[in-house]
Write an enzyme that holds these catalytic residues in place. Structure first.
Site, short mmCIF file in Angstrom:
data_model
loop_
_atom_site.label_atom_id
_atom_site.label_comp_id
_atom_site.label_asym_id
_atom_site.label_seq_id
_atom_site.Cartn_x
_atom_site.Cartn_y
_atom_site.Cartn_z
N ASN A 176 20.52 -20.46 31.08
CA ASN A 176 19.59 -20.38 32.53
C ASN A 176 18.40 -21.03 32.44
O ASN A 176 17.57 -20.73 31.54
CB ASN A 176 19.35 -18.75 32.55
N HIS A 182 13.29 -20.41 33.66
CA HIS A 182 11.58 -20.30 33.42
C HIS A 182 11.07 -21.72 32.92
O HIS A 182 9.97 -21.70 32.70
CB HIS A 182 11.72 -19.18 32.28
N HIS A 194 18.73 -19.15 39.20
CA HIS A 194 18.64 -18.26 40.14
C HIS A 194 17.63 -18.80 41.28
O HIS A 194 16.41 -18.81 40.80
CB HIS A 194 18.08 -16.96 39.60
N ARG A 213 15.76 -17.42 43.95
CA ARG A 213 15.18 -16.08 44.46
C ARG A 213 14.80 -16.32 45.93
O ARG A 213 14.25 -17.50 46.22
CB ARG A 213 14.19 -15.50 43.63
N ARG A 259 10.43 -18.10 43.52
CA ARG A 259 9.14 -18.04 42.52
C ARG A 259 9.52 -19.00 41.27
O ARG A 259 8.37 -19.25 40.64
CB ARG A 259 8.92 -16.57 42.03
N GLU A 314 23.00 -18.36 40.60
CA GLU A 314 22.79 -16.93 40.90
C GLU A 314 21.91 -16.62 42.13
O GLU A 314 20.95 -17.40 42.32
CB GLU A 314 21.79 -16.70 39.57
N THR A 366 15.76 -9.52 37.31
CA THR A 366 16.87 -8.57 37.91
C THR A 366 16.81 -7.29 37.02
O THR A 366 17.18 -7.31 35.67
CB THR A 366 17.96 -9.22 37.86
N GLU A 402 29.76 -10.09 35.50
CA GLU A 402 28.85 -10.33 34.35
C GLU A 402 28.17 -8.99 34.10
O GLU A 402 27.75 -8.36 35.03
CB GLU A 402 27.67 -11.27 34.86
N HIS A 451 21.61 -11.04 30.05
CA HIS A 451 20.16 -10.40 30.23
C HIS A 451 19.40 -10.10 28.81
O HIS A 451 20.31 -9.01 28.52
CB HIS A 451 20.23 -9.27 31.32
N1 PXP Z 1 22.38 -13.19 34.00
C1 PXP Z 1 21.88 -12.71 35.18
C2 PXP Z 1 22.72 -12.27 36.12
C3 PXP Z 1 20.36 -12.80 35.35
O1 PXP Z 1 19.92 -12.07 36.38
C4 PXP Z 1 19.55 -13.12 33.97
C5 PXP Z 1 18.15 -13.33 34.52
O2 PXP Z 1 17.77 -14.25 35.35
C6 PXP Z 1 20.12 -13.70 33.11
C7 PXP Z 1 21.62 -13.73 33.12
C8 PXP Z 1 19.35 -14.17 32.14
O3 PXP Z 1 18.49 -13.27 31.35
P1 PXP Z 1 17.65 -13.61 30.51
O4 PXP Z 1 16.75 -14.69 31.05
O5 PXP Z 1 16.87 -12.41 30.06
O6 PXP Z 1 18.16 -14.51 29.31
#
Ligand code: PXP
Length: 257
Positions: A13, A16, A49, A51, A55, A76, A107, A157, A200
């Site tokens: 992901n 960030h 993601h 949003r 952001r 996402e 989330t 998930e 997550h």
């Molecule tokens: N899976 C989902 C559905 C999420 O919402 C997130 C956070 O955006 C992640 C995985 C990844 O989480 P993390 O950034 O804490 O590894």
């Protein structure tokens, strides 16, 4: 007899990277470049993601990811009409539907699949009919998982955030209970015919542990990897994550290693 253990994919992901970019309002660091580096280091897919408040990831990032990635893109998103329309236009490999609240930092809980009713079911159906693999981000709760299967999701998930938080807080007993719920949910989902993903809050240690749950086929990991990239570089962090996952799988199933 040698047991065949299904492979475990890693979805990286890159949200960030966009968070850091947006802190200055310019074009750098580029999340698409990060996605390409992650793939070069062994990511099987990329998650982003978009949003409602944009952001981190922006519409233009999603379009560039869709145009340039050679691996599956997991879009996402909240189950809103705006996001469904965009997904139907972009046609990513997968959509992971998540709950979204503007005031949350990330989330927070799983999707209320039951509460989503017919409206959610129709959105899942429209995405699936367009050939998009629909994943629902859920807490380890049997009723929610059963409903996910009922409304035609292909994937759930499992939300690992609560488990990871309990470990961070040093609450070993509660963490073990939550991990047990995740293991049970992975079995339930598989019996309902769903593919199981998890994500997550995962780091090297928790990814290694959950890799030992055979039903889990994909981990989606962002924040920790992007943080580690500051110290070790993104490619090294992704490689180390892959090693942790492979080790977790092998330790849990020595005969198959
Ligand atoms: N899976 C989902 C559905 C999420 O919402 C997130 C956070 O955006 C992640 C995985 C990844 O989480 P993390 O950034 O804490 O590894």
């Amino acid at each position: 007899m040698t047991r065949i253990v299904p492979p475990l994919r890693l979805g990286v992901n890159i949200d960030h990277v966009a968070t850091v970019r947006n802190a200055r309002g310019g074009a750098l660091p580029d999340p698409v470049r990060a996605a390409q580096l992650a793939c070069a280091a062994g990511a099987d897919g990329i998650t982003a993601h978009l949003r409602e408040d944009r952001r981190h990831i922006r519409d233009a990032d999603m379009r560039r990811l869709r145009e340039t990635l050679l691996v599956p893109l997991n879009f996402e998103m909240a189950a809103t009409e705006e996001m469904v329309a965009l997904a139907l236009e972009l046609r990513p490999h997968a959509c992971c539907l998540v709950p979204e609240r503007r005031e949350e930092r990330t989330t927070e809980g799983g999707l209320d699949v039951i509460g989503g009713g017919i409206d959610l079911a129709r959105k899942v159906e429209r995405l699936a009919k367009a050939g998009i693999r629909v994943s629902l981000f859920v807490a380890p709760d049997e009723d929610q998982i059963a409903r996910a299967a009922d409304i035609g999701a292909a994937v759930i998930e499992l939300h690992t955030g609560a488990w990871c938080d309990l470990l961070t807080e040093g609450k070993a007993t509660e963490a073990a209970t939550e991990f047990g719920r995740l293991v049970e949910a992975a079995g339930q989902g598989t019996r309902f015919g769903l593919e199981i993903h998890a994500g997550h809050g995962l780091d090297y240690r928790t990814a290694e542990t959950i890799a030992g749950v055979t039903e889990v086929r994909e981990l989606n990991i962002g924040h920790f990897l992007i943080g580690e990239a500051i110290f070790d570089g993104l490619e090294a962090a992704v490689r180390r994550m892959r090693e942790a996952m492979a080790h977790g799988r092998a330790v849990a199933h020595p005969a198959a290693a």
